[in-house]
Enzyme design. Structure first.
Site, PDB file in Angstrom:
ATOM      1  N   ARG A 266      -1.107  10.863  36.670  1.00 25.79           N
ATOM      2  CA  ARG A 266      -1.155   9.869  35.607  1.00 25.79           C
ATOM      3  C   ARG A 266      -0.459   8.608  36.101  1.00 25.79           C
ATOM      4  O   ARG A 266       0.739   8.585  36.337  1.00 25.79           O
ATOM      5  CB  ARG A 266      -0.477  10.375  34.326  1.00 25.79           C
ATOM      6  CG  ARG A 266      -0.653   9.390  33.161  1.00 25.79           C
ATOM      7  CD  ARG A 266      -0.162   9.982  31.852  1.00 25.79           C
ATOM      8  NE  ARG A 266       1.288   9.984  31.745  1.00 25.79           N
ATOM      9  CZ  ARG A 266       1.954  10.519  30.729  1.00 25.79           C
ATOM     10  NH1 ARG A 266       1.284  11.120  29.747  1.00 25.79           N
ATOM     11  NH2 ARG A 266       3.271  10.482  30.696  1.00 25.79           N
TER      12      ARG A 266
ATOM     13  N   SER B  10      -5.872  15.097  24.502  1.00 26.29           N
ATOM     14  CA  SER B  10      -4.614  14.978  23.768  1.00 26.29           C
ATOM     15  C   SER B  10      -4.889  15.050  22.264  1.00 26.29           C
ATOM     16  O   SER B  10      -5.803  14.398  21.763  1.00 26.29           O
ATOM     17  CB  SER B  10      -3.937  13.642  24.086  1.00 26.29           C
ATOM     18  OG  SER B  10      -3.583  13.571  25.444  1.00 26.29           O
TER      19      SER B  10
ATOM     20  N   LYS C 225       5.128   6.487  27.856  1.00 30.68           N
ATOM     21  CA  LYS C 225       3.875   5.791  27.600  1.00 30.68           C
ATOM     22  C   LYS C 225       4.126   4.625  26.653  1.00 30.68           C
ATOM     23  O   LYS C 225       4.937   4.729  25.730  1.00 30.68           O
ATOM     24  CB  LYS C 225       2.837   6.743  26.979  1.00 30.68           C
ATOM     25  CG  LYS C 225       2.398   7.865  27.886  1.00 30.68           C
ATOM     26  CD  LYS C 225       1.517   8.848  27.151  1.00 30.68           C
ATOM     27  CE  LYS C 225       0.205   8.232  26.729  1.00 30.68           C
ATOM     28  NZ  LYS C 225      -0.677   9.195  26.048  1.00 30.68           N
TER      29      LYS C 225
END
Length: 217
Positions: free
Chosen positions: A46, A115, A144
């Protein structure tokens, strides 16, 4: 994790994600090497801030490393890169491409994770064919920029009670609270900064697994 496929991709304890900006100056490749040396069997790449070419270069290397180690490799969001490197899975969010369209792109062999943050989203993911779901954020997280509010244990317990779909618990999980997450029914737990931000990645993974084992006793 021999014979990695869509069905068993979450058959492990720790789901480790890269996050270079929290990695104490180490590259994603260096961090993944340390994870694999500590017998981590599932890695998600990620990386939000790099250019596509740089991400592809890193993912090609990490794909080679995970294949040699017999570990599963998942790419977050970048479906094109997941396809190009032959990843075992791709993970998308609620506002990314629909699962059905992702399946058209990646084919039948690659796992698709989604998610989810609510019972309605979990049910929708099951109905639409996700191979696994992310459940969270359990606790507040700062990894995030577009993070949603914590869902707490209530949503985790709902998924455990109501669904058979494989899931990974994620969001703000640390050494001090991982045991409680496991006791609430999580078999696979995702961690980001707790691992990549530790100077001794192998030592941190050993400590986390000790907490997991104690929670299961």
């Amino acid at each position: 994790m021999a014979g990695i496929n869509r069905v068993n991709i979450l058959d492990t304890d720790l789901y480790c994600l890269t996050a270079e900006k929290f990695s104490l100056g180490r590259s994603n490749v260096e961090v993944v090497r340390a994870m694999l040396d500590a017998d981590v069997r599932l890695i998600q790449y990620r990386e939000k801030e790099k250019k596509a070419g740089a991400k592809l270069e890193e993912c090609l290397r990490i794909r080679e490393m995970t294949r040699e180690a017999g570990a599963a490799f998942i790419v977050n969001d970048d479906i094109d890169i997941a396809i190009l490197v032959g990843a075992d899975g791709v993970h998308v969010g609620q506002e990314d491409l629909p699962i059905e369209r992702v399946r058209e792109l990646v084919g039948e062999d690659m796992a698709i994770g989604l998610s989810t943050h609510s019972p309605a989203q979990a049910l929708d993911a099951v109905r639409r064919g996700a191979d696994y779901i992310g459940v969270g954020p359990i606790f507040r997280t700062y990894t995030k920029d577009d993070v949603v509010d914590p869902v707490g244990f209530e949503y985790l317990e709902h998924v455990v009670a109501e669904h058979d779909i494989p899931f990974v618990a994620i969001g703000g999980i640390k050494q001090h609270n991982i045991a409680e997450v496991v006791r609430r029914g999580a078999r696979c737990v995702a961690l980001v900064t707790e691992i990549v931000g530790d100077k001794d990645i192998a030592g941190k993974i050993t400590a986390l697994r000790a907490e997991i084992r104690a929670a299961k006793e």
